[in-house]
Structures are given as structure tokens and as C-alpha cells.
Scaffold this active site. Structure first.
Site, short mmCIF file in Angstrom:
data_model
loop_
_atom_site.label_atom_id
_atom_site.label_comp_id
_atom_site.label_asym_id
_atom_site.label_seq_id
_atom_site.Cartn_x
_atom_site.Cartn_y
_atom_site.Cartn_z
N TYR A 1 -28.80 49.76 69.88
CA TYR A 1 -27.88 50.26 68.85
C TYR A 1 -26.44 50.23 69.36
O TYR A 1 -25.56 49.61 68.75
CB TYR A 1 -28.25 51.69 68.42
CG TYR A 1 -27.13 52.41 67.70
CD1 TYR A 1 -26.70 51.99 66.44
CD2 TYR A 1 -26.49 53.52 68.27
CE1 TYR A 1 -25.66 52.64 65.78
CE2 TYR A 1 -25.45 54.17 67.62
CZ TYR A 1 -25.05 53.73 66.37
OH TYR A 1 -24.01 54.36 65.72
N THR B 1 -18.64 54.18 67.16
CA THR B 1 -19.27 55.36 67.76
C THR B 1 -18.86 55.52 69.22
O THR B 1 -18.55 54.53 69.90
CB THR B 1 -20.82 55.21 67.68
OG1 THR B 1 -21.42 56.12 68.59
CG2 THR B 1 -21.28 53.81 68.06
N ASP B 2 -18.90 56.77 69.69
CA ASP B 2 -18.60 57.01 71.12
C ASP B 2 -19.69 56.42 72.02
O ASP B 2 -19.50 56.28 73.23
CB ASP B 2 -18.44 58.51 71.40
CG ASP B 2 -19.67 59.35 71.08
OD1 ASP B 2 -20.67 58.81 70.56
OD2 ASP B 2 -19.62 60.57 71.34
N GLU B 3 -20.84 56.04 71.41
CA GLU B 3 -21.94 55.52 72.23
C GLU B 3 -21.59 54.19 72.88
O GLU B 3 -22.26 53.76 73.82
CB GLU B 3 -23.23 55.42 71.40
CG GLU B 3 -23.63 56.79 70.87
CD GLU B 3 -25.02 56.89 70.27
OE1 GLU B 3 -25.90 56.13 70.67
OE2 GLU B 3 -25.21 57.77 69.42
N LYS C 1 -23.10 47.91 68.23
CA LYS C 1 -21.84 48.50 67.75
C LYS C 1 -20.68 48.04 68.63
O LYS C 1 -19.59 47.76 68.13
CB LYS C 1 -21.93 50.04 67.74
CG LYS C 1 -22.89 50.63 66.73
CD LYS C 1 -22.52 50.36 65.28
CE LYS C 1 -21.30 51.13 64.82
NZ LYS C 1 -21.05 50.91 63.36
P1 NAD Z 1 -26.89 56.00 57.92
O1 NAD Z 1 -28.00 55.31 58.62
O2 NAD Z 1 -27.10 57.36 57.34
O3 NAD Z 1 -26.39 55.08 56.70
C1 NAD Z 1 -26.22 53.70 56.83
C2 NAD Z 1 -26.03 53.12 55.43
O4 NAD Z 1 -25.79 51.70 55.59
C3 NAD Z 1 -27.25 53.27 54.52
O5 NAD Z 1 -26.83 53.65 53.23
C4 NAD Z 1 -27.86 51.88 54.51
O6 NAD Z 1 -28.54 51.58 53.29
C5 NAD Z 1 -26.62 51.02 54.68
N1 NAD Z 1 -26.95 49.69 55.25
C6 NAD Z 1 -27.73 49.44 56.33
N2 NAD Z 1 -27.81 48.10 56.54
C7 NAD Z 1 -27.06 47.52 55.56
C8 NAD Z 1 -26.74 46.18 55.24
N3 NAD Z 1 -27.25 45.15 55.95
N4 NAD Z 1 -25.93 45.93 54.20
C9 NAD Z 1 -25.42 46.95 53.45
N5 NAD Z 1 -25.71 48.24 53.70
C10 NAD Z 1 -26.51 48.52 54.74
O7 NAD Z 1 -25.68 55.99 58.94
P2 NAD Z 1 -24.51 57.06 59.17
O8 NAD Z 1 -24.97 58.11 60.09
O9 NAD Z 1 -23.93 57.42 57.85
O10 NAD Z 1 -23.47 56.16 59.98
C11 NAD Z 1 -22.46 55.41 59.31
C12 NAD Z 1 -21.63 54.67 60.32
O11 NAD Z 1 -21.04 55.58 61.23
C13 NAD Z 1 -22.45 53.69 61.18
O12 NAD Z 1 -21.68 52.53 61.35
C14 NAD Z 1 -22.63 54.43 62.50
O13 NAD Z 1 -22.73 53.51 63.56
C15 NAD Z 1 -21.35 55.24 62.57
N6 NAD Z 1 -21.42 56.51 63.32
C16 NAD Z 1 -22.39 57.43 63.04
C17 NAD Z 1 -22.41 58.64 63.73
C18 NAD Z 1 -23.43 59.71 63.42
O14 NAD Z 1 -23.48 60.72 64.13
N7 NAD Z 1 -24.25 59.58 62.39
C19 NAD Z 1 -21.44 58.89 64.70
C20 NAD Z 1 -20.46 57.93 64.97
C21 NAD Z 1 -20.47 56.74 64.26
P1 TYD Z 2 -29.77 61.65 67.53
O1 TYD Z 2 -29.54 62.59 66.40
O2 TYD Z 2 -30.80 60.58 67.39
O3 TYD Z 2 -28.34 61.02 67.87
P2 TYD Z 2 -27.89 60.08 69.14
O4 TYD Z 2 -29.08 59.64 69.88
O5 TYD Z 2 -27.23 58.95 68.44
O6 TYD Z 2 -26.97 60.92 69.94
O7 TYD Z 2 -30.13 62.48 68.82
C1 TYD Z 2 -29.27 63.47 69.33
C2 TYD Z 2 -29.87 64.00 70.62
O8 TYD Z 2 -31.08 64.70 70.31
C3 TYD Z 2 -30.26 62.91 71.59
O9 TYD Z 2 -29.98 63.36 72.92
C4 TYD Z 2 -31.74 62.74 71.40
C5 TYD Z 2 -32.20 64.14 71.00
N1 TYD Z 2 -33.36 64.21 70.09
C6 TYD Z 2 -34.45 65.02 70.41
O10 TYD Z 2 -34.48 65.68 71.45
N2 TYD Z 2 -35.51 65.06 69.53
C7 TYD Z 2 -35.53 64.34 68.38
O11 TYD Z 2 -36.55 64.40 67.64
C8 TYD Z 2 -34.39 63.53 68.06
C9 TYD Z 2 -34.35 62.72 66.79
C10 TYD Z 2 -33.32 63.51 68.94
#
Ligand code: NAD
Ligand code: TYD
Length: 339
Positions: free
Chosen positions: A153, A125-127, A157
Site C-alpha cells: 500500500y 499518506t505519512d506511510e 502511494k
Molecule cells: P477508502 O478506502 O475509505 O475510500 C476509497 C474510495 O476510492 C472508495 O470510495 C472507493 O470506491 C474508491 N476507489 C477505489 N478504487 C477506485 C478506482 N480504481 N477508481 C475510482 N474510485 C476508486 O479510503 P480513505 O480512507 O477515504 O482514503 C482516501 C485517500 O486518503 C486515499 O488516497 C488514502 O491513501 C489517503 N489517506 C487515508 C488515510 C486514512 O487514515 N484513512 C490517511 C492518510 C491518507
Molecule cells: P489501520 O486502521 O489499518 O491503519 P494503518 O495500518 O494504515 O495505520 O491500523 C491502525 C493500527 O491498528 C495499525 O498499527 C494496525 C492496528 N490494527 C490492529 O491492531 N487490529 C486490527 O484489527 C486492525 C484493523 C488494525
């Protein structure tokens, strides 16, 4: 190719499985997922009984279970999506983030070393770069930006990224890492900003915006992310990091207002609530490297992607109604009551 997709019952992993099914129907897909609160088997129902697909309920921290699956399936490629992914939950309970995101990744890489893979791809992630100031729009995250995390988090990562690169340097495991900006689209768990706001708006509930709503995120439609990962997996260079993002910076408050318009609900639903602890101000990705090296560019404009996403939540009520009527209710109460 035999591809092990971990975390494939979650948001991006499931979208990636559907992307693979469409683009590479000849591949065998093995999905390993623990099915935490964020994993949902109903998401995978349409592919569950395909001959070229196997689901295994396994924890990536379970060394024996993971090694057994590698022994049986001998994957060529591992794409690691499995993670605890929500910043707010990491602030409440960091421990499980360290366990899954760091230890789990090391278990997967140990199995990949033992059985041999042509690629281990770590979805990051970019975070991991921390945040950028609002008043310096000229600054973007490049692959050279130092890691500088804010939340448990993002720290977990970043640790996994460092560990992955160390397996490349030390053992020659062919690792790639991609760092993507915020995703949105179908099947996203409703704890995240966009689905939470769509679902609350549809239910005429308050829309809880943290702080003043001026924090900026760089949004990417999930299918564009899946295409980028697939390019990195098939054509990227081992030992390299690739940033993924589409120059689409938006303030939270503007997104929530767009959602109100799209869903046809009044902005009076918006409620400003206590800010997140350590809240990152701005994320912004410079995707020049992946564009130059692999020709990747995002294809979905934000307005179109958001419209498609709202449509998906309208058409798939059963999917999210099951979630929000379950343990999610307690989560919501804990995080948002009197906030
Ligand atoms: P999500 O939370 O929707 O899904 C995570 C999945 O991983 C779930 O199906 C969960 O059951 C599984 N999981 C959790 N712990 C586990 C374990 N110990 N063993 C096996 N499976 C396990 O997450 P997402 O949003 O789909 O993100 C997927 C990946 O992408 C993550 O690594 C996250 O850090 C990365 N990512 C997400 C975003 C975003 O905006 N959502 C952006 C950049 C990177
Ligand atoms: P989120 O979807 O949790 O992603 P991330 O924190 O990983 O970027 O949140 C996106 C942005 O929205 C973040 O600045 C926090 C804000 N946010 C709210 O303002 N209200 C909410 O209820 C949630 C879940 C997020």
C-alpha cells in the site's frame, strides 16, 4: 469553482464533499468513484440530487471514461482521494493497489494535462516515510524525510507521489501533494482500527489487537484533514508537499481501551492476535510547514473526536450493519479466523 473529487464515496472523500458543501456551497462538485467494496453510495444520499452535484461511477484507470468526464465537466480542480487504502488487503493482494494507486493517478493527471486544470491535488499518506523507532520520540516525519516504504500500500502511494511531482517538473502540471497521518471519524469503513473496534465492542465480539498493541499512530479527526486539504488546494503552492498531522500519537492498545470505556464494554474483550507482516512501529508527523505557510492547526481534541465518532456509529447503525452483513463477513473470516 468546478471540483472533481475522486473516491468521494469513500471515507475521507465523502467527508471532504460535506466540508465543501458547508464551506463553499457555490462550488460545483463532481464525484467520480468506482464503488469498490469501500465505496458506499448511501453515504452520499443527502447530496445526490443537489443541482450542484454529479456522481459518476467510473474507474480512475478507465482512460476513456475519465477523459469523457473531463470533456463534459471541465473541472478547474482535481482532488484525488481514489485509492485502495487498506494495508492488510495490500499484503494479501498487491496488484490492485499498483493498478489503482499508480496507474489510476497517472490517467487522472493525463486528463488534467489535456483539459487544463488550475490544480491537481494528490491525497497521500505519512506511510510513504516508513516508520520511526518507538524509543526516539524526538524524531518526526518532515517533508524532507526520505521515502522509505514498508507495505505494498505505502509503496504504491509513494510511487504516485513521485509520479505527481514528475508531472509538475516535466509538464508544469500544477500539482500539490499532502501527506496525512491516520484519520478517524464518520463513514470510515469498518476494516480500519477505530470503526472495527467500535463495531466489535458494540456487538460484544473480541477486539483483535495485532502483536502487543504497542505500535503508535498519530490520529487526526477527518474534518481537520478536510480543512487542511482545502487550504492546500486554494492557497498552497504548486510543486509543494505538505505534511498534515496534529501531534496526537497514541498506542493501539490505549485507543482500544478508550473505545471500551466510551462504548461501556469490558476490556476483557481485547484479544492479542498474530502481528501484521512488516508492521510499521510508529508514525509521527511534523506539521510545522502547513502551520507556517497556511496557518493550519487541528481543532478537534482526540477525546472529543473519539466521542463524536462513537456517537456517530451508535446513531448510524443501518449504515454499518449493511456493510458488516455483506461481503465484509468473508473478509473478516479470512483475516481474523484463527489468527
Ligand atoms: P477508502 O478506502 O475509505 O475510500 C476509497 C474510495 O476510492 C472508495 O470510495 C472507493 O470506491 C474508491 N476507489 C477505489 N478504487 C477506485 C478506482 N480504481 N477508481 C475510482 N474510485 C476508486 O479510503 P480513505 O480512507 O477515504 O482514503 C482516501 C485517500 O486518503 C486515499 O488516497 C488514502 O491513501 C489517503 N489517506 C487515508 C488515510 C486514512 O487514515 N484513512 C490517511 C492518510 C491518507
Ligand atoms: P489501520 O486502521 O489499518 O491503519 P494503518 O495500518 O494504515 O495505520 O491500523 C491502525 C493500527 O491498528 C495499525 O498499527 C494496525 C492496528 N490494527 C490492529 O491492531 N487490529 C486490527 O484489527 C486492525 C484493523 C488494525
Amino acid at each position: 469553482m468546478r471540483i472533481l473529487v475522486t473516491g468521494g464515496a469513500g471515507f475521507i472523500g465523502a467527508n471532504y464533499i460535506y466540508y465543501l458543501k458547508k464551506q463553499h456551497p457555490e462550488d460545483r462538485i463532481i464525484c467520480l468513484d468506482k464503488l469498490t467494496y469501500a465505496g458506499n453510495l448511501s453515504t452520499l444520499e443527502p447530496v445526490m440530487h443537489d443541482g450542484n452535484f454529479r456522481f459518476s461511477r467510473t474507474d480512475i484507470c478507465d482512460r476513456e471514461g475519465v477523459f469523457r468526464l473531463f470533456e463534459e465537466e471541465r473541472p478547474d480542480v482535481v482532488v484525488n482521494f481514489a485509492a485502495e487504502s487498506h494495508v492488510d488487503r495490500s499484503i494479501e493482494s498487491p496488484g490492485i493497489f499498483l493498478q489503482t494507486n499508480i496507474i489510476g493517478t497517472s490517467v487522472l493527471m493525463d486528463a488534467s494535462r489535456k483539459y487544463g486544470v488550475s490544480r491537481f491535488h494528490q491525497v497521500s499518506t505519512d506511510e510513504v516515510y516508513g516508520d520511526l523507532p518507538l524509543d526516539r520520540p524526538d524524531l518526526l516525519f518532515t517533508e524532507e524525510t526520505p521515502l522509505h516504504t514498508s507495505s505494498p500500500y505505502s509503496s504504491s502511494k509513494a510511487a504516485a507521489d513521485l509520479l505527481a511531482m514528475s508531472y509538475w517538473r516535466t509538464y508544469g502540471l500544477p500539482v500539490t501533494v499532502s501527506r496525512c497521518s491516520n484519520n478517524y471519524g464518520p463513514y470510515q469503513f469498518p476494516e480500519k482500527l477505530i470503526p472495527l473496534m467500535i463495531i466489535n465492542a458494540l456487538s460484544d465480539k473480541p477486539l483483535p489487537v495485532y502483536g502487543q498493541g504497542i505500535n503508535v499512530r498519530d490520529w487526526l479527526y477527518v474534518e481537520d484533514h478536510c480543512r487542511a486539504i482545502d487550504l492546500v488546494v486554494r492557497q498552497g503552492t504548486p510543486g509543494e508537499v505538505y505534511n498534515i498531522g496534529g501531534h496526537n500519537e497514541m498506542r493501539n492498545i490505549d485507543i482500544v481501551k478508550m473505545i471500551c470505556r466510551e462504548v461501556g464494554k469490558p476490556e476483557s474483550l481485547i484479544t492479542f492476535v498474530t502481528d501484521r507482516k512488516g508492521h510499521d512501529m510508529r508514525y509521527a508527523i511534523d506539521p510545522a510547514k502547513i502551520h507556517a505557510a497556511l496557518g493550519w492547526l487541528p481543532e478537534t481534541k482526540f477525546e472529543d473526536g473519539l466521542r463524536k465518532t462513537v456517537r456517530w456509529y451508535l446513531d448510524n447503525r443501518a449504515w454499518w450493519e449493511t456493510i458488516v452483513s455483506g461481503e465484509y463477513r468473508e473478509y473478516y473470516e479470512k483475516m481474523y479466523h484463527n489468527r
